[in-house]
Motif scaffolding. Structure first.
Motif, PDB file in Angstrom:
ATOM      1  N   GLY A 104      -7.006  15.305  57.024  1.00 27.69           N
ATOM      2  CA  GLY A 104      -6.753  13.883  56.811  1.00 27.69           C
ATOM      3  C   GLY A 104      -6.667  13.451  55.364  1.00 27.69           C
ATOM      4  O   GLY A 104      -6.576  12.264  55.067  1.00 27.69           O
ATOM      5  N   MET A 105      -6.681  14.397  54.443  1.00 25.63           N
ATOM      6  CA  MET A 105      -6.540  14.039  53.030  1.00 25.63           C
ATOM      7  C   MET A 105      -5.081  13.708  52.728  1.00 25.63           C
ATOM      8  O   MET A 105      -4.181  14.155  53.429  1.00 25.63           O
ATOM      9  N   SER A 106      -4.868  12.971  51.659  1.00 21.11           N
ATOM     10  CA  SER A 106      -3.499  12.633  51.270  1.00 21.11           C
ATOM     11  C   SER A 106      -2.787  13.890  50.786  1.00 21.11           C
ATOM     12  O   SER A 106      -3.415  14.849  50.323  1.00 21.11           O
ATOM     13  N   ALA A 107      -1.455  13.850  50.865  1.00 23.76           N
ATOM     14  CA  ALA A 107      -0.655  14.974  50.378  1.00 23.76           C
ATOM     15  C   ALA A 107      -0.901  15.191  48.885  1.00 23.76           C
ATOM     16  O   ALA A 107      -0.963  16.334  48.419  1.00 23.76           O
ATOM     17  N   ALA A 108      -1.089  14.103  48.140  1.00 21.00           N
ATOM     18  CA  ALA A 108      -1.330  14.215  46.691  1.00 21.00           C
ATOM     19  C   ALA A 108      -2.653  14.913  46.413  1.00 21.00           C
ATOM     20  O   ALA A 108      -2.737  15.786  45.536  1.00 21.00           O
ATOM     21  N   ASP A 109      -3.704  14.547  47.146  1.00 22.16           N
ATOM     22  CA  ASP A 109      -5.002  15.202  46.947  1.00 22.16           C
ATOM     23  C   ASP A 109      -4.942  16.669  47.376  1.00 22.16           C
ATOM     24  O   ASP A 109      -5.515  17.546  46.716  1.00 22.16           O
ATOM     25  N   ALA A 110      -4.245  16.952  48.464  1.00 19.99           N
ATOM     26  CA  ALA A 110      -4.112  18.335  48.925  1.00 19.99           C
ATOM     27  C   ALA A 110      -3.354  19.165  47.894  1.00 19.99           C
ATOM     28  O   ALA A 110      -3.732  20.310  47.609  1.00 19.99           O
ATOM     29  N   GLU A 111      -2.309  18.599  47.306  1.00 22.35           N
ATOM     30  CA  GLU A 111      -1.546  19.309  46.280  1.00 22.35           C
ATOM     31  C   GLU A 111      -2.396  19.508  45.027  1.00 22.35           C
ATOM     32  O   GLU A 111      -2.287  20.533  44.349  1.00 22.35           O
ATOM     33  N   ARG A 112      -3.250  18.551  44.725  1.00 24.82           N
ATOM     34  CA  ARG A 112      -4.156  18.709  43.569  1.00 24.82           C
ATOM     35  C   ARG A 112      -5.112  19.884  43.803  1.00 24.82           C
ATOM     36  O   ARG A 112      -5.362  20.691  42.897  1.00 24.82           O
ATOM     37  N   VAL A 113      -5.643  20.008  45.007  1.00 27.25           N
ATOM     38  CA  VAL A 113      -6.496  21.155  45.352  1.00 27.25           C
ATOM     39  C   VAL A 113      -5.716  22.447  45.120  1.00 27.25           C
ATOM     40  O   VAL A 113      -6.212  23.382  44.494  1.00 27.25           O
ATOM     41  N   ALA A 114      -4.476  22.490  45.601  1.00 29.36           N
ATOM     42  CA  ALA A 114      -3.641  23.685  45.458  1.00 29.36           C
ATOM     43  C   ALA A 114      -3.368  24.001  43.985  1.00 29.36           C
ATOM     44  O   ALA A 114      -3.458  25.158  43.565  1.00 29.36           O
ATOM     45  N   ALA A 115      -3.041  22.978  43.193  1.00 31.87           N
ATOM     46  CA  ALA A 115      -2.757  23.193  41.768  1.00 31.87           C
ATOM     47  C   ALA A 115      -3.983  23.756  41.051  1.00 31.87           C
ATOM     48  O   ALA A 115      -3.856  24.643  40.189  1.00 31.87           O
ATOM     49  N   LEU A 116      -5.153  23.275  41.418  1.00 29.26           N
ATOM     50  CA  LEU A 116      -6.378  23.792  40.808  1.00 29.26           C
ATOM     51  C   LEU A 116      -6.605  25.250  41.197  1.00 29.26           C
ATOM     52  O   LEU A 116      -6.944  26.080  40.347  1.00 29.26           O
ATOM     53  N   ILE A 117      -6.411  25.580  42.457  1.00 33.33           N
ATOM     54  CA  ILE A 117      -6.588  26.969  42.897  1.00 33.33           C
ATOM     55  C   ILE A 117      -5.603  27.890  42.188  1.00 33.33           C
ATOM     56  O   ILE A 117      -5.938  29.021  41.830  1.00 33.33           O
ATOM     57  N   ARG A 118      -4.387  27.399  41.953  1.00 36.53           N
ATOM     58  CA  ARG A 118      -3.381  28.197  41.223  1.00 36.53           C
ATOM     59  C   ARG A 118      -3.689  28.267  39.722  1.00 36.53           C
ATOM     60  O   ARG A 118      -3.013  28.956  38.972  1.00 36.53           O
ATOM     61  N   LYS A 119      -4.685  27.497  39.284  1.00 36.29           N
ATOM     62  CA  LYS A 119      -5.111  27.428  37.872  1.00 36.29           C
ATOM     63  C   LYS A 119      -3.972  26.960  36.971  1.00 36.29           C
ATOM     64  O   LYS A 119      -3.752  27.494  35.875  1.00 36.29           O
ATOM     65  N   GLU A 120      -3.269  25.934  37.410  1.00 36.95           N
ATOM     66  CA  GLU A 120      -2.173  25.377  36.626  1.00 36.95           C
ATOM     67  C   GLU A 120      -2.720  24.652  35.391  1.00 36.95           C
ATOM     68  O   GLU A 120      -3.764  24.011  35.458  1.00 36.95           O
ATOM     69  N   ASP A 121      -1.995  24.746  34.295  1.00 33.88           N
ATOM     70  CA  ASP A 121      -2.345  24.062  33.047  1.00 33.88           C
ATOM     71  C   ASP A 121      -3.770  24.371  32.600  1.00 33.88           C
ATOM     72  O   ASP A 121      -4.511  23.475  32.182  1.00 33.88           O
ATOM     73  N   LEU A 122      -4.127  25.642  32.663  1.00 33.72           N
ATOM     74  CA  LEU A 122      -5.509  26.048  32.414  1.00 33.72           C
ATOM     75  C   LEU A 122      -6.096  25.501  31.123  1.00 33.72           C
ATOM     76  O   LEU A 122      -7.187  24.954  31.128  1.00 33.72           O
ATOM     77  N   LYS A 123      -5.406  25.627  30.037  1.00 33.93           N
ATOM     78  CA  LYS A 123      -5.988  25.201  28.754  1.00 33.93           C
ATOM     79  C   LYS A 123      -5.853  23.691  28.502  1.00 33.93           C
ATOM     80  O   LYS A 123      -6.534  23.160  27.635  1.00 33.93           O
ATOM     81  N   GLN A 124      -4.997  23.002  29.285  1.00 30.82           N
ATOM     82  CA  GLN A 124      -4.813  21.565  29.077  1.00 30.82           C
ATOM     83  C   GLN A 124      -5.545  20.711  30.103  1.00 30.82           C
ATOM     84  O   GLN A 124      -5.862  19.557  29.833  1.00 30.82           O
ATOM     85  N   ASP A 125      -5.807  21.238  31.267  1.00 29.15           N
ATOM     86  CA  ASP A 125      -6.389  20.458  32.365  1.00 29.15           C
ATOM     87  C   ASP A 125      -7.890  20.749  32.456  1.00 29.15           C
ATOM     88  O   ASP A 125      -8.300  21.867  32.753  1.00 29.15           O
ATOM     89  N   GLU A 126      -8.689  19.738  32.198  1.00 31.17           N
ATOM     90  CA  GLU A 126     -10.150  19.910  32.177  1.00 31.17           C
ATOM     91  C   GLU A 126     -10.681  20.438  33.503  1.00 31.17           C
ATOM     92  O   GLU A 126     -11.546  21.319  33.529  1.00 31.17           O
ATOM     93  N   GLU A 127     -10.162  19.934  34.633  1.00 25.79           N
ATOM     94  CA  GLU A 127     -10.670  20.405  35.919  1.00 25.79           C
ATOM     95  C   GLU A 127     -10.293  21.861  36.185  1.00 25.79           C
ATOM     96  O   GLU A 127     -11.087  22.615  36.755  1.00 25.79           O
ATOM     97  N   THR A 128      -9.109  22.266  35.769  1.00 30.21           N
ATOM     98  CA  THR A 128      -8.725  23.667  35.923  1.00 30.21           C
ATOM     99  C   THR A 128      -9.636  24.550  35.075  1.00 30.21           C
ATOM    100  O   THR A 128     -10.056  25.628  35.502  1.00 30.21           O
ATOM    101  N   GLN A 129      -9.978  24.075  33.887  1.00 30.76           N
ATOM    102  CA  GLN A 129     -10.899  24.824  33.027  1.00 30.76           C
ATOM    103  C   GLN A 129     -12.283  24.920  33.676  1.00 30.76           C
ATOM    104  O   GLN A 129     -12.928  25.962  33.598  1.00 30.76           O
TER     105      GLN A 129
END
Length: 194
Positions: A104-129
């Motif tokens: 029941g999460m939004s598509a945007a929140d689900a995609e954010r979970v996926a982007a974090l798991i893929r470690k996107e923007d590692l050095k620029q994104d605080e949550e990925t870090q």
């Protein structure tokens, strides 16, 4: 009534509970991936106590159903290792995102979970870090003692230096505060001081 976040978290843990690889913690045998996910969450709480829901889910799902694609299903070479890791990140991200939408999460929140798991923007994104810090902390705390017994000292010191290089200052502070004894402690000191 459960929230979408709570449903997604429960579904992630239910999948982890299917891991046939078991470990014993304080006299209790549990599926390894469930133990790993809980350990990740405990380090997240130390690193960022007020983490966002997508980050909390990504941390919990970063090894989602990993046991289904064993390391030896790829060539036991450095390129084989990188291909395995790349495939896993993509697969785990897709599966976790689908589970989040189903909960029941939004598509945007689900995609954010996926982007974090893929470690996107590692050095620029605080949550990925933060996710990277947590993965490194769990490696040092939970996996390093066994890992170092399987490899020669030069390789271990190199891996420790790479691990240290991936971490933020906040992650390093947590690592330095870990209780580590004997040979693992010696190797960490050698890696950091060499």
């Amino acid at each position: 009534m459960s929230t979408p976040f709570e449903k997604a978290l429960a579904a992630i843990d239910a999948a982890h509970a299917l891991d046939p690889n078991l470990t014993t913690i304080d006299g209790t045998t549990i599926p390894y991936e469930l133990h790993y996910a809980r350990k990740c969450t405990s380090y997240l709480e130390k690193r960022v106590p007020n983490a966002s829901e997508p980050l909390r889910l990504a941390i919990r799902a970063q090894h989602f159903r990993r046991w289904e694609v064993p390391r030896d299903s790829y060539p036991m070479t450095k390129p084989g290792y990188h291909a395995w890791r790349t495939f896993l990140k993509k697969r785990q991200a897709e599966q976790a995102a689908a589970l989040c939408v189903e909960a029941g999460m939004s598509a945007a929140d689900a995609e954010r979970v996926a982007a974090l798991i893929r470690k996107e923007d590692l050095k620029q994104d605080e949550e990925t870090q933060v996710l990277e810090d947590v993965a490194c902390l769990v490696f040092l705390d939970d996996q390093f003692a066994a890992f170092e017994k399987e490899h020669d000292e030069e390789k271990i010191v190199g891996i420790l230096r790479k691990t240290w290089g991936k971490m933020s200052e906040a992650g390093r502070e947590l690592a330095l505060g870990m209780e580590m004894e004997g040979r693992p402690r010696e190797l960490v000191e050698k890696a950091l001081n060499g």
